[in-house]
Design an enzyme around this catalytic site. Structure first.
Site, PDB file in Angstrom:
ATOM      1  N   LYS A 188       0.835  -1.221   0.029  1.00 58.55           N
ATOM      2  CA  LYS A 188       0.085   0.103   0.118  1.00 58.55           C
ATOM      3  C   LYS A 188       0.866   1.141  -0.001  1.00 58.55           C
ATOM      4  CE  LYS A 188      -3.502   2.629   2.696  1.00 58.55           C
ATOM      5  NZ  LYS A 188      -4.470   2.225   3.987  1.00 58.55           N
ATOM      6  N   LYS A 241      -2.554  -1.596  -3.675  1.00 58.81           N
ATOM      7  CA  LYS A 241      -3.189  -0.391  -3.520  1.00 58.81           C
ATOM      8  C   LYS A 241      -2.365   0.999  -3.693  1.00 58.81           C
ATOM      9  CE  LYS A 241      -6.431   2.119  -0.419  1.00 58.81           C
ATOM     10  NZ  LYS A 241      -6.921   1.878   0.940  1.00 58.81           N
TER      11      LYS A 241
END
Length: 316
Positions: A188, A241
């Site tokens: 992420k 992400k």
């Protein structure tokens, strides 16, 4: 219990792990339940996405079920923000009511502190302003246990604290929740594409940014390394992400771990299609399908997207 046994025991998890082509059964719909509001609210920039009350969320889930969606990622937004305690009653009652009314769904619950702290950060800090990792992991794992006890089907840690997957796995296992899977936000990045989400989840940091715990978008090696670490710590599913700006990482992470890799088509990515469509530069659904085909092309095993509720109709 190892991850393969957890996955084999559940049809929804088998769908996510299936190496077949991306389809609506492999999509997860985010939901926001906000304690402080009395009526559901539209989320700016995200057409068809709402901040739900603890009653309107039932109508939303019922609608989504009719549209073929059975997996959800729930974000809980408590009214009271605190750096010392957790709003356990709100968390427990919301999850329990959802699962009691819809036992047929698979409910993932996002595990983070950003919507609950006064700082809007995903962690706690010590007196010197440094991340207090021990206290942060304790609170996050306590939250994971609260979710499991309330009936959550899966835990999705998004905070990016080092060691949180191992901490969660131990907390769940020690309390008898060996079959609860962990879907880790394993790679992420600190990104400019989270804006609409932060408004929906009340999670904008009140100072600084998240550079000290989220990944630097320039760092390829660490982006792969954090997913390998989470796999070794016991994660059942891994995720990149933002989705489209991490697309080059799906294949190498899969090669390194041998695991199903998902992606999160984040709010800024989704909103960009909306605003381009609003200005007449593209057809929203055509643009959405194009992005989904890119995720499919690179071998993404599952997708978290705000458009999941439209996927069955679009694909068919």
């Amino acid at each position: 219990m190892d991850r393969y046994l957890r996955i084999k025991q559940n049809q929804f998890l088998r769908n996510l792990a299936d190496s077949g082509s991306l389809n609506y059964k492999k999509m997860i719909q985010p939901l926001f339940c906000v304690e402080s509001i009395q009526e559901k609210e539209s989320v700016k920039g995200l057409p068809g996405v709402f901040r739900d009350t603890n009653t309107s969320i039932f109508d939303q889930i019922e609608s989504d079920l009719k549209n073929g969606i059975h997996q959800f990622l729930l974000f809980l937004v408590p009214e009271k923000k605190s750096d010392t305690s957790l709003e356990i009653d709100f968390y427990q009652s919301t999850i329990q009511k959802i699962k009691n009314k819809f036992p047929e769904i698979f409910l993932w619950v996002d595990t983070c502190l950003c919507s609950a702290t006064t700082t809007g950060h995903c962690c706690h800090f010590d007196d010197k302003g440094k991340i207090d990792l021990v206290r942060s992991l304790e609170k996050l794992s306590e939250l994971a246990l609260v979710y499991a006890e309330a009936g959550a089907d899966g835990i999705a840690p998004s905070d990016m604290m080092d060691g949180r997957v191992l901490s969660h796995r131990r907390k769940l296992d020690d309390n008898g929740f060996l079959s609860i899977p962990i879907m880790s936000y394993s790679t992420k990045f600190k990104s400019n594409f989270y804006g609409p989400f932060r408004g929906a989840a009340e999670s904008a940091p009140s100072f600084g940014d998240r550079s000290s715990y989220q990944l630097d978008v320039r760092d390829f090696e660490s982006a792969i390394g954090t997913s390998i670490r989470d796999a070794n710590e016991g994660a059942d599913f891994l995720m990149v992400k933002p989705g489209l700006t991490s697309i080059d990482l799906v294949s190498p992470i899969k090669e390194k771990t041998g695991m199903a890799i998902g992606a999160y088509q984040v709010s800024g990515e989704y909103a960009s299609l909306h605003y381009l469509s609003k200005e007449g530069f593209l057809n929203f659904e055509d643009g959405l399908v194009e992005t989904w085909n890119v995720f499919r092309r690179v071998g993404t095993s599952f997708l978290i997207t705000y458009g999941a509720r439209h996927a069955k109709r679009i694909f068919e």
